[in-house]
Design an enzyme around this catalytic site. Structure first.
Site, PDB file in Angstrom:
ATOM      1  N   LYS A 180      -0.071  -4.003  -5.210  1.00 33.92           N
ATOM      2  CA  LYS A 180      -0.498  -3.215  -4.046  1.00 33.92           C
ATOM      3  C   LYS A 180       0.553  -2.147  -3.755  1.00 33.92           C
ATOM      4  O   LYS A 180       1.651  -2.151  -4.310  1.00 33.92           O
ATOM      5  CB  LYS A 180      -0.657  -4.106  -2.804  1.00 33.92           C
ATOM      6  CG  LYS A 180      -1.595  -5.301  -2.958  1.00 33.92           C
ATOM      7  CD  LYS A 180      -3.041  -4.905  -3.081  1.00 33.92           C
ATOM      8  CE  LYS A 180      -3.936  -6.134  -3.265  1.00 33.92           C
ATOM      9  NZ  LYS A 180      -5.343  -5.750  -3.561  1.00 33.92           N
ATOM     10  N   SER A 198      -8.903  -2.679  -7.101  1.00 34.00           N
ATOM     11  CA  SER A 198      -8.307  -2.589  -5.764  1.00 34.00           C
ATOM     12  C   SER A 198      -7.294  -1.453  -5.623  1.00 34.00           C
ATOM     13  O   SER A 198      -6.949  -1.074  -4.512  1.00 34.00           O
ATOM     14  CB  SER A 198      -7.636  -3.915  -5.392  1.00 34.00           C
ATOM     15  OG  SER A 198      -6.513  -4.156  -6.221  1.00 34.00           O
TER      16      SER A 198
END
EC number: 3.4.21.89
Length: 265
Positions: free
Chosen positions: A142, A87
């Site tokens: 993230k 990701s």
């Protein structure tokens, strides 16, 4: 005339009893003279035993200090995490190990746009997608895009992301060939929260995908446990992680009141 030296020296065949450990090298020599075949049974003199004990203590200190130092750094200063998914490609690759600020070195009050943050799952994100999960825990990683009070929006279909009306160019860190967002969104980041996205936007279940959870896809700042600053393993990937602050240099301060007025019209 009696020779004092002869009187002090044990005679052959005689028995000399030591009721306590020899206290000097001289007494040690006498003990060896009396019991040459049983020298291994002779107790070391006190000063010799003290020297052995001091040597053992020094050895233990030399061996234990590095271990204690590493443990202290790991517990109070730095964290280490293994990247489990794609990701955050190509910034972070699967199985990369990253070092993060942690404990005493983490100051959530100094978080900035562009930081790569490690945080506790805010609202069951992992149960929904399994994206970005670290082994045996509930952490995700993230990039921080929106700060409290920011308006973050994108029209989708390859359009760029805007923060407080300012378009940002994310080509420096988004995975090549991937668009900023295929989803359309327009959100206001509430107080005490941040808006996060993965660098591999086509394979990242981030704030965009959790608009219906308890925090509307936002991550409580209290959930942040570290900011990644270095890839430490494998050695061929070793490097300092770039936060690309320049991407956000022209973003104006948030103005939540104006945004509320605009959406009400």
């Amino acid at each position: 005339m009696v020779n004092n030296n002869d009187a002090a020296r044990p005679r052959a065949g005689s028995t000399v009893a030591y009721n306590s450990a020899p206290n000097s090298d001289e007494e040690m020599g006498r003990a060896f003279a009396v019991h040459p075949r049983h020298a291994s049974r002779v107790v070391l003199p006190i000063n010799a035993r003290r020297g052995v004990w001091e040597s053992i203590c020094k050895l233990l200190t030399v061996c234990m200090l590095p271990v204690l130092l590493v443990l202290s750094i790991r517990i109070f200063l730095l964290g280490q995490y293994i990247i489990p998914s794609g990701s955050m490609e190509d910034t972070l690759l699967v199985n990369d190990r990253v070092l993060t600020t942690h404990g005493l070195t983490l100051n959530v009050g100094h978080l900035q746009r562009g930081d790569i943050v490690v945080f506790h799952d805010p609202a069951g994100w992992l149960g929904a997608s399994g994206d970005g999960r670290f082994d045996k825990d509930d952490f995700l990683i993230k990039r921080l895009i929106g700060m409290p009070g920011d308006r973050v929006q994108c029209k989708g279909a390859g359009s760029p992301i805007k923060i407080n009306g300012q378009t940002i160019d994310e080509t420096a860190y988004i995975k090549p060939g991937v668009q900023p967002s295929s989803l359309r969104f327009d959100v206001l980041v509430p107080a005490g929260h941040i808006f996060v996205l993965g660098d591999n936007r086509d394979n990242s279940a981030d704030s965009r995908y959790h608009s219906s959870d308890g925090d509307g896809g936002m991550v409580p700042i209290d959930n942040v446990v570290g900011v990644a600053f270095m890839i430490c393993w494998p050695l061929k990937h070793w490097k300092r992680i770039d936060t690309h602050r320049d991407v956000f240099a022209n973003v104006p301060n948030s103005n939540a009141d104006n945004w509320k007025q605009e959406t009400a019209q």
